[in-house]
Design a protein around this motif. Structure first.
Motif, PDB file in Angstrom:
ATOM      1  N   MET A   1       0.854  -1.178   0.000  1.00 25.32           N
ATOM      2  CA  MET A   1       0.000   0.000   0.000  1.00 25.32           C
ATOM      3  C   MET A   1       0.896   1.235   0.000  1.00 25.32           C
ATOM      4  N   ARG A   2       0.425   2.288  -0.635  1.00 29.73           N
ATOM      5  CA  ARG A   2       1.137   3.563  -0.643  1.00 29.73           C
ATOM      6  C   ARG A   2       0.185   4.682  -0.211  1.00 29.73           C
ATOM      7  N   ILE A   3       0.761   5.635   0.500  1.00 30.43           N
ATOM      8  CA  ILE A   3       0.039   6.836   0.918  1.00 30.43           C
ATOM      9  C   ILE A   3       0.866   8.013   0.443  1.00 30.43           C
ATOM     10  N   ASP A   4       0.426   8.669  -0.608  1.00 32.39           N
ATOM     11  CA  ASP A   4       1.148   9.836  -1.145  1.00 32.39           C
ATOM     12  C   ASP A   4       2.647   9.578  -1.276  1.00 32.39           C
ATOM     13  N   GLY A   5       3.016   8.457  -1.870  1.00 31.27           N
ATOM     14  CA  GLY A   5       4.421   8.137  -2.079  1.00 31.27           C
ATOM     15  C   GLY A   5       5.103   7.431  -0.923  1.00 31.27           C
ATOM     16  N   LEU A   6       4.441   7.298   0.210  1.00 33.33           N
ATOM     17  CA  LEU A   6       5.007   6.587   1.362  1.00 33.33           C
ATOM     18  C   LEU A   6       4.657   5.108   1.255  1.00 33.33           C
ATOM     19  N   ARG A   7       5.570   4.249   1.626  1.00 36.92           N
ATOM     20  CA  ARG A   7       5.313   2.807   1.620  1.00 36.92           C
ATOM     21  C   ARG A   7       4.734   2.372   2.956  1.00 36.92           C
ATOM     22  N   VAL A   8       3.698   1.568   2.910  1.00 37.65           N
ATOM     23  CA  VAL A   8       3.120   0.957   4.112  1.00 37.65           C
ATOM     24  C   VAL A   8       3.506  -0.513   4.062  1.00 37.65           C
ATOM     25  N   VAL A   9       4.240  -0.976   5.082  1.00 36.90           N
ATOM     26  CA  VAL A   9       4.833  -2.304   5.045  1.00 36.90           C
ATOM     27  C   VAL A   9       4.414  -3.122   6.256  1.00 36.90           C
ATOM     28  N   ILE A  10       4.088  -4.392   5.999  1.00 44.34           N
ATOM     29  CA  ILE A  10       3.945  -5.402   7.049  1.00 44.34           C
ATOM     30  C   ILE A  10       5.065  -6.400   6.795  1.00 44.34           C
ATOM     31  N   TRP A  11       6.028  -6.455   7.705  1.00 39.11           N
ATOM     32  CA  TRP A  11       7.163  -7.359   7.521  1.00 39.11           C
ATOM     33  C   TRP A  11       6.749  -8.790   7.841  1.00 39.11           C
ATOM     34  N   PRO A  12       7.151  -9.755   7.030  1.00 33.40           N
ATOM     35  CA  PRO A  12       6.740 -11.145   7.259  1.00 33.40           C
ATOM     36  C   PRO A  12       7.340 -11.778   8.510  1.00 33.40           C
ATOM     37  N   ASN A  13       8.454 -11.265   8.997  1.00 31.45           N
ATOM     38  CA  ASN A  13       9.086 -11.847  10.185  1.00 31.45           C
ATOM     39  C   ASN A  13       8.894 -10.961  11.416  1.00 31.45           C
ATOM     40  N   ASP A  14       7.824 -10.182  11.434  1.00 35.79           N
ATOM     41  CA  ASP A  14       7.600  -9.221  12.518  1.00 35.79           C
ATOM     42  C   ASP A  14       6.824  -9.857  13.668  1.00 35.79           C
ATOM     43  N   HIS A  15       6.552  -9.088  14.684  1.00 35.51           N
ATOM     44  CA  HIS A  15       5.958  -9.550  15.940  1.00 35.51           C
ATOM     45  C   HIS A  15       4.597  -8.890  16.154  1.00 35.51           C
ATOM     46  N   LYS A  16       3.842  -9.448  17.096  1.00 34.91           N
ATOM     47  CA  LYS A  16       2.571  -8.851  17.504  1.00 34.91           C
ATOM     48  C   LYS A  16       2.851  -7.699  18.443  1.00 34.91           C
ATOM     49  N   PRO A  17       1.933  -6.768  18.597  1.00 36.81           N
ATOM     50  CA  PRO A  17       0.597  -6.694  18.028  1.00 36.81           C
ATOM     51  C   PRO A  17       0.651  -6.290  16.553  1.00 36.81           C
ATOM     52  N   ALA A  18      -0.491  -6.450  15.895  1.00 37.28           N
ATOM     53  CA  ALA A  18      -0.599  -6.100  14.477  1.00 37.28           C
ATOM     54  C   ALA A  18      -0.227  -4.629  14.288  1.00 37.28           C
ATOM     55  N   HIS A  19       0.702  -4.389  13.373  1.00 38.12           N
ATOM     56  CA  HIS A  19       1.155  -3.017  13.134  1.00 38.12           C
ATOM     57  C   HIS A  19       1.729  -2.893  11.726  1.00 38.12           C
ATOM     58  N   VAL A  20       1.904  -1.662  11.280  1.00 39.79           N
ATOM     59  CA  VAL A  20       2.521  -1.381   9.992  1.00 39.79           C
ATOM     60  C   VAL A  20       3.647  -0.376  10.185  1.00 39.79           C
ATOM     61  N   HIS A  21       4.601  -0.446   9.271  1.00 39.57           N
ATOM     62  CA  HIS A  21       5.683   0.523   9.189  1.00 39.57           C
ATOM     63  C   HIS A  21       5.380   1.415   7.994  1.00 39.57           C
ATOM     64  N   VAL A  22       5.440   2.705   8.180  1.00 34.76           N
ATOM     65  CA  VAL A  22       5.227   3.660   7.094  1.00 34.76           C
ATOM     66  C   VAL A  22       6.571   4.336   6.856  1.00 34.76           C
ATOM     67  N   LYS A  23       7.096   4.160   5.619  1.00 36.57           N
ATOM     68  CA  LYS A  23       8.447   4.619   5.313  1.00 36.57           C
ATOM     69  C   LYS A  23       8.424   5.602   4.157  1.00 36.57           C
ATOM     70  N   GLY A  24       9.229   6.640   4.300  1.00 36.35           N
ATOM     71  CA  GLY A  24       9.376   7.629   3.248  1.00 36.35           C
ATOM     72  C   GLY A  24      10.704   8.339   3.398  1.00 36.35           C
ATOM     73  N   ALA A  25      11.015   9.223   2.463  1.00 39.66           N
ATOM     74  CA  ALA A  25      12.291   9.942   2.488  1.00 39.66           C
ATOM     75  C   ALA A  25      12.448  10.774   3.753  1.00 39.66           C
ATOM     76  N   GLN A  26      11.325  11.291   4.283  1.00 38.88           N
ATOM     77  CA  GLN A  26      11.407  12.161   5.453  1.00 38.88           C
ATOM     78  C   GLN A  26      11.427  11.412   6.776  1.00 38.88           C
ATOM     79  N   GLY A  27      11.142  10.105   6.771  1.00 46.07           N
ATOM     80  CA  GLY A  27      11.179   9.392   8.028  1.00 46.07           C
ATOM     81  C   GLY A  27      10.474   8.061   7.991  1.00 46.07           C
ATOM     82  N   GLU A  28      10.230   7.536   9.182  1.00 48.16           N
ATOM     83  CA  GLU A  28       9.521   6.276   9.354  1.00 48.16           C
ATOM     84  C   GLU A  28       8.631   6.386  10.584  1.00 48.16           C
TER      85      GLU A  28
END
Length: 78
Positions: A1-28
């Motif tokens: 998924m993308r939000i205005d050029g930002l990547r929304v990521v669910i890592w396959p080897n991640d941990h609970k609770p359910a969460h997403v990482h939002v990454k872009g040039a300006q931060g995470e």
């Protein structure tokens, strides 16, 4: 998924609770999804302005059902 050029990521080897990482040039940022119905909650942010975070959380809230389903597909229970 993308939000205005930002990547929304669910890592396959991640941990609970359910969460997403939002990454872009300006931060995470990391948002707990609070599945199954949200609302998403900011857990950590590095580099994003408050206006960016508000825009991101609104977009995540609009897609919460799909994001929770994707988390469940990858990781099982929330």
């Amino acid at each position: 998924m993308r939000i205005d050029g930002l990547r929304v990521v669910i890592w396959p080897n991640d941990h609970k609770p359910a969460h997403v990482h939002v990454k872009g040039a300006q931060g995470e940022a990391i948002f707990n999804l609070r599945c199954p119905g949200g609302p998403p909650e900011l857990r950590e942010s590095y580099g994003f302005r408050l206006t960016d975070l508000n825009r991101i959380v609104e977009a995540l809230a609009a897609a919460i059902g799909a994001l929770c389903e994707e988390w469940r597909t990858i990781h099982g229970n929330y």
